[in-house]
Scaffold this motif. Structure first.
Motif, PDB file in Angstrom:
ATOM      1  N   THR A 139       0.837  -1.194   0.000  1.00 36.40           N
ATOM      2  CA  THR A 139       0.000   0.000   0.000  1.00 36.40           C
ATOM      3  C   THR A 139       0.878   1.252   0.000  1.00 36.40           C
ATOM      4  N   PRO A 140       0.345   2.373  -0.466  1.00 37.55           N
ATOM      5  CA  PRO A 140       1.118   3.618  -0.427  1.00 37.55           C
ATOM      6  C   PRO A 140       1.590   3.952   0.983  1.00 37.55           C
ATOM      7  N   GLY A 141       0.777   3.578   1.995  1.00 34.06           N
ATOM      8  CA  GLY A 141       1.183   3.853   3.364  1.00 34.06           C
ATOM      9  C   GLY A 141       2.445   3.101   3.746  1.00 34.06           C
ATOM     10  N   ASP A 142       2.647   1.879   3.179  1.00 34.96           N
ATOM     11  CA  ASP A 142       3.862   1.125   3.456  1.00 34.96           C
ATOM     12  C   ASP A 142       5.102   1.856   2.953  1.00 34.96           C
TER      13      ASP A 142
ATOM     14  N   ASN B 260       5.239   5.223   2.624  1.00 37.53           N
ATOM     15  CA  ASN B 260       5.142   6.628   3.037  1.00 37.53           C
ATOM     16  C   ASN B 260       4.805   7.547   1.873  1.00 37.53           C
ATOM     17  N   MET B 261       3.908   7.081   1.025  1.00 36.61           N
ATOM     18  CA  MET B 261       3.465   7.868  -0.123  1.00 36.61           C
ATOM     19  C   MET B 261       2.067   8.413   0.131  1.00 36.61           C
ATOM     20  N   GLN B 262       1.739   9.508  -0.530  1.00 37.91           N
ATOM     21  CA  GLN B 262       0.420  10.124  -0.441  1.00 37.91           C
ATOM     22  C   GLN B 262      -0.120  10.341  -1.848  1.00 37.91           C
ATOM     23  N   PRO B 263      -0.655   9.277  -2.449  1.00 40.32           N
ATOM     24  CA  PRO B 263      -1.153   9.407  -3.819  1.00 40.32           C
ATOM     25  C   PRO B 263      -2.411  10.255  -3.875  1.00 40.32           C
ATOM     26  N   LYS B 264      -2.720  10.720  -5.064  1.00 38.86           N
ATOM     27  CA  LYS B 264      -3.914  11.522  -5.264  1.00 38.86           C
ATOM     28  C   LYS B 264      -5.150  10.645  -5.116  1.00 38.86           C
ATOM     29  N   GLN B 265      -6.165  11.173  -4.454  1.00 40.03           N
ATOM     30  CA  GLN B 265      -7.390  10.425  -4.215  1.00 40.03           C
ATOM     31  C   GLN B 265      -8.108  10.101  -5.529  1.00 40.03           C
ATOM     32  N   GLU B 266      -8.445   8.837  -5.720  1.00 44.95           N
ATOM     33  CA  GLU B 266      -9.204   8.441  -6.899  1.00 44.95           C
ATOM     34  C   GLU B 266     -10.666   8.834  -6.739  1.00 44.95           C
ATOM     35  N   THR B 267     -11.324   9.081  -7.861  1.00 45.62           N
ATOM     36  CA  THR B 267     -12.737   9.434  -7.855  1.00 45.62           C
ATOM     37  C   THR B 267     -13.522   8.434  -8.686  1.00 45.62           C
ATOM     38  N   VAL B 268     -14.843   8.512  -8.593  1.00 39.53           N
ATOM     39  CA  VAL B 268     -15.707   7.598  -9.319  1.00 39.53           C
ATOM     40  C   VAL B 268     -15.621   7.870 -10.819  1.00 39.53           C
ATOM     41  N   LEU B 269     -15.515   6.796 -11.608  1.00 41.87           N
ATOM     42  CA  LEU B 269     -15.501   6.937 -13.056  1.00 41.87           C
ATOM     43  C   LEU B 269     -16.918   7.177 -13.570  1.00 41.87           C
ATOM     44  N   THR B 270     -17.014   7.962 -14.620  1.00 39.52           N
ATOM     45  CA  THR B 270     -18.304   8.263 -15.228  1.00 39.52           C
ATOM     46  C   THR B 270     -18.453   7.495 -16.526  1.00 39.52           C
ATOM     47  N   ASN B 271     -19.550   6.775 -16.675  1.00 40.62           N
ATOM     48  CA  ASN B 271     -19.812   6.051 -17.919  1.00 40.62           C
ATOM     49  C   ASN B 271     -20.270   7.034 -18.989  1.00 40.62           C
ATOM     50  N   VAL B 272     -19.563   7.052 -20.103  1.00 40.26           N
ATOM     51  CA  VAL B 272     -19.945   7.951 -21.199  1.00 40.26           C
ATOM     52  C   VAL B 272     -20.481   7.187 -22.403  1.00 40.26           C
TER      53      VAL B 272
END
Length: 235
Positions: free
Chosen positions: A155-158, A160-172
């Motif tokens: 995990t990023p926590g292992d 010591n990383m702080q990745p950008k928060q993922e968001t919900v994908l939109t179906n197009v």
């Protein structure tokens, strides 16, 4: 007259069934216990009979459905407040695998053979049960798995990383059809979509089974494939 009566009774039974399901709660759908499952089938059967039974009093099945719904509601309250009642009515988790040992008697108790167990592991993403430390069958039929420590994803926590928060994908695009409202919601239009489809080698939306867009405007496209493919890997 009979056809009209069937239409009316079918509509009424559907409305009553919907209302009773809402009263019993979303658990009836997402976390079915054995009692929830039996109750749901019974209420559905009564509703179906109500829609087609023309001779008897239609009030009788309505009363029966209400009684089953109230019983299910009462059971849910009882299991919430009593640990003992929860174990009896909802069931207990069953240990199926732990530290390399498959418990055959527990598999039998769960009415599950080794093929069923391996299939459920594959659904969880484990094609090799040697990667699993512990597997437990929950009361609703799902399997909870603890992977071996050397198989656990980093995990990023292992790190010591702080990745950008993922968001919900939109179906197009869904099944070859452009979802215009979704495009508008993410501040894009059909011209933008056509441009990005052509960049990825697609002539039109009809060639796409699914297309999703993230918050950064990245388009992920899954082609429309109608060929039937038979795979016997696990037989």
């Amino acid at each position: 007259m009979e056809i009209i009566k069937i239409v009316i009774l079918s509509t009424v039974s559907a409305v009553i069934l919907f209302l009773l399901t809402k009263i019993m709660g979303n658990k009836q759908i997402s976390q079915l216990s054995m009692f929830d499952y039996v109750t749901g089938i019974t209420i559905g059967s009564i509703a179906a009979e109500m829609a087609t039974e023309l001779e008897e009093n239609p009030l009788n099945p309505v009363v029966a459905m209400i009684i089953y719904a109230l019983l299910a509601f009462g059971i849910s309250i009882l299991t919430e407040k009593s640990v003992g009642a929860r174990k009896i009515l909802a069931g207990r988790p069953i240990l199926l695998l732990d530290n390399g040992i498959l418990y055959r008697s527990n598999l039998s108790k769960a009415r599950m053979d080794i093929s069923d167990f391996m299939m459920l592991c594959r659904v969880q993403g484990y094609f090799d049960i040697g990667q699993i430390q512990t597997a437990i069958l929950e009361f609703n039929g799902s399997i909870s798995i603890i992977p071996k420590s050397d198989q656990r994803p980093v995990t990023p926590g292992d790190m010591n990383m702080q990745p950008k928060q993922e968001t919900v994908l939109t179906n197009v695009i869904l099944d070859g059809k452009v979802m215009k409202k979704n495009l508008k919601f993410i501040n894009h239009n059909e011209k933008w979509l056509e441009k990005h489809l052509k960049e990825q080698g697609y002539k039109s939306a009809k060639d796409v089974f699914l297309a999703t867009c993230d918050a950064e405007g990245n388009l992920s496209v899954y082609p429309m494939v109608r060929d039937k493919i038979k795979v016997d890997w696990f037989e």
